[in-house]
Design a protein around this motif. Structure first.
Motif, short mmCIF file in Angstrom:
data_model
loop_
_atom_site.label_atom_id
_atom_site.label_comp_id
_atom_site.label_asym_id
_atom_site.label_seq_id
_atom_site.Cartn_x
_atom_site.Cartn_y
_atom_site.Cartn_z
N LYS A 1 0.83 -1.21 0.00
CA LYS A 1 0.00 0.00 0.00
C LYS A 1 0.87 1.26 0.00
N LEU A 2 1.92 1.22 0.80
CA LEU A 2 2.82 2.37 0.89
C LEU A 2 3.46 2.67 -0.46
N ILE A 3 4.01 1.64 -1.10
CA ILE A 3 4.74 1.88 -2.35
C ILE A 3 3.80 2.26 -3.48
N LEU A 4 2.55 1.78 -3.46
CA LEU A 4 1.57 2.19 -4.47
C LEU A 4 1.22 3.67 -4.31
N ASN A 5 1.09 4.11 -3.07
CA ASN A 5 0.85 5.53 -2.81
C ASN A 5 2.05 6.38 -3.26
N VAL A 6 3.25 5.90 -2.93
CA VAL A 6 4.47 6.60 -3.32
C VAL A 6 4.55 6.71 -4.85
N ALA A 7 4.27 5.62 -5.55
CA ALA A 7 4.33 5.61 -7.01
C ALA A 7 3.35 6.61 -7.62
N LEU A 8 2.13 6.65 -7.09
CA LEU A 8 1.12 7.55 -7.63
C LEU A 8 1.52 9.01 -7.40
N LEU A 9 2.01 9.31 -6.21
CA LEU A 9 2.43 10.68 -5.91
C LEU A 9 3.64 11.08 -6.76
N ASN A 10 4.60 10.19 -6.86
CA ASN A 10 5.81 10.47 -7.64
C ASN A 10 5.49 10.69 -9.11
N ASP A 11 4.56 9.90 -9.65
CA ASP A 11 4.15 10.05 -11.05
C ASP A 11 3.45 11.38 -11.30
N ASN A 12 2.93 11.99 -10.23
CA ASN A 12 2.20 13.25 -10.38
C ASN A 12 2.95 14.44 -9.82
N GLY A 13 4.28 14.36 -9.87
CA GLY A 13 5.11 15.54 -9.61
C GLY A 13 5.65 15.70 -8.21
N PHE A 14 5.31 14.81 -7.28
CA PHE A 14 5.85 14.91 -5.93
C PHE A 14 7.27 14.34 -5.92
N LYS A 15 8.20 15.10 -5.38
CA LYS A 15 9.58 14.60 -5.28
C LYS A 15 9.66 13.53 -4.21
N ILE A 16 10.52 12.56 -4.46
CA ILE A 16 10.63 11.44 -3.52
C ILE A 16 11.08 11.91 -2.14
N SER A 17 11.91 12.95 -2.10
CA SER A 17 12.37 13.47 -0.81
C SER A 17 11.21 14.04 0.00
N LYS A 18 10.25 14.68 -0.68
CA LYS A 18 9.08 15.22 0.00
C LYS A 18 8.16 14.09 0.46
N ILE A 19 7.96 13.10 -0.42
CA ILE A 19 7.10 11.96 -0.08
C ILE A 19 7.64 11.24 1.15
N ALA A 20 8.95 11.07 1.20
CA ALA A 20 9.58 10.34 2.31
C ALA A 20 9.35 11.04 3.65
N GLY A 21 9.10 12.35 3.60
CA GLY A 21 8.87 13.09 4.83
C GLY A 21 7.42 13.11 5.28
N MET A 22 6.53 12.52 4.47
CA MET A 22 5.10 12.49 4.82
C MET A 22 4.79 11.31 5.73
N THR A 23 3.76 11.48 6.54
CA THR A 23 3.21 10.34 7.27
C THR A 23 2.36 9.54 6.28
N TYR A 24 2.02 8.30 6.66
CA TYR A 24 1.18 7.49 5.77
C TYR A 24 -0.17 8.16 5.57
N LEU A 25 -0.73 8.77 6.62
CA LEU A 25 -2.03 9.44 6.51
C LEU A 25 -1.96 10.62 5.55
N GLU A 26 -0.88 11.39 5.62
CA GLU A 26 -0.71 12.52 4.70
C GLU A 26 -0.61 12.05 3.25
N MET A 27 0.12 10.96 3.04
CA MET A 27 0.21 10.38 1.70
C MET A 27 -1.17 10.00 1.20
#
Length: 298
Positions: free
Chosen positions: A48-74
């Motif tokens: 679930k985590l990596i699917l959320n990360v992939a969707l956010l990353n594909d839509n312009g979110f930098k991985i460094s920003k995603i890594a700083g989010m909580t799961y709920l924020e993602m």
């Protein structure tokens, strides 16, 4: 709880295993578990985590920003994104998350949003079928459990039945008899074919799953359909399918027979004169358009 290899995560998320390992080391995004024999594996939460990360990353979110989010924020950002105009791959990611979480309400919302935007047929062809194909491979290898697969299949099946009921037969056209062989339960492709056939103004007689041979013969004799259609996914198996096709051709030699499914596509089979194999379910629409063109010429 299901377990996944890094290759499973790659196939479901579209992120290369090499990239996942880098993110794991650099950002501590994932924490793989290990078996007693020291083999790495991941669980549903990791997927679930990596699917959320992939969707956010594909839509312009930098991985460094995603890594700083909580799961709920993602998750909140993903929900916002899936309500906008996303790519088909993004929608497939969203449906996969719904499957893992067994979230019927969210699955329903994602599907309904897409149906409103692009229509039922395009949602099936561009989102549902690629999604089912993706999870089907993992289900066969045991990475996805049967409960998750049944959960999704039943929701899609419900949507198809509602869509079919919305296609009213007004008379005319050709008569199609649709069924699945005995012990065959994979119904989604046949239901979609029924939807397409009805939407083109033809009459559909639908027998559905696990149809006994004698029942098929009785209904065929009663209705005398122009076309007989079936989809063979698991039954009969690859050793029996050629004999089944030959027998079908002989029994119903007055009808044109349309056949598709896993046991048909890409197999070295000889099709009798009155049998037509479809290699992709979307070909049913093309086939009907060809028939319509022939009728107009005559």
């Amino acid at each position: 709880m299901s377990t996944y290899s890094i290759k499973d995560l790659e196939q479901l998320s579209g992120i290369k295993a090499h990239t996942l390992r880098i993110w794991e080391q650099r950002y501590n995004l994932l924490a793989p578990k290990r078996t007693d024999t020291n083999i790495r594996f991941y669980d549903d939460e990791d997927l679930k985590l990596i699917l959320n990360v992939a969707l956010l990353n594909d839509n312009g979110f930098k991985i460094s920003k995603i890594a700083g989010m909580t799961y709920l924020e993602m998750k909140e950002e993903v929900v916002k994104l899936t309500e906008k105009n996303l790519t088909y791959d993004d929608q497939i990611h969203a449906l996969t998350i719904c499957m893992i979480e067994m979230d019927e309400d969210r699955f329903e919302k994602v599907l309904s949003t897409n149906i409103l935007k692009i229509g039922f047929e395009q949602t099936m062809l561009n989102i549902i079928y690629p999604f089912l194909s993706k999870i089907g491979v993992l289900w066969q290898t045991g990475a996805i459990n049967p409960a998750q697969e049944h959960f999704i299949s039943n929701l899609v099946r419900q949507k198809l039945i509602v869509a079919i009921d919305g296609q009213l037969y007004k008379g005319g056209g050709k008569k199609f008899l649709l069924y699945l062989p005995e012990a065959e339960l994979h119904e989604i492709s046949l239901l979609f074919a029924a939807f397409i056939i009805k939407s083109k103004g033809h009459k559909v007689i639908y027998l559905g799953q696990n149809t006994p041979r004698e029942d098929l013969k009785l209904v065929h004799r009663l209705h005398k359909p122009d076309y007989l259609m079936t989809v063979i996914t698991t039954s009969p198996n690859s050793q029996e399918v050629q004999g089944y096709i030959d027998n079908l051709s002989e029994l119903f030699n007055e009808s044109e027979i349309i056949i598709s499914g896993y046991q048909i596509v890409g197999q070295d089979l000889k099709m009798p004169k009155n049998v037509k194999a479809l290699h992709y379910i979307r070909q049913i629409k093309e086939y009907l358009e060809e028939l319509e063109a022939e009728f107009q010429e005559k």
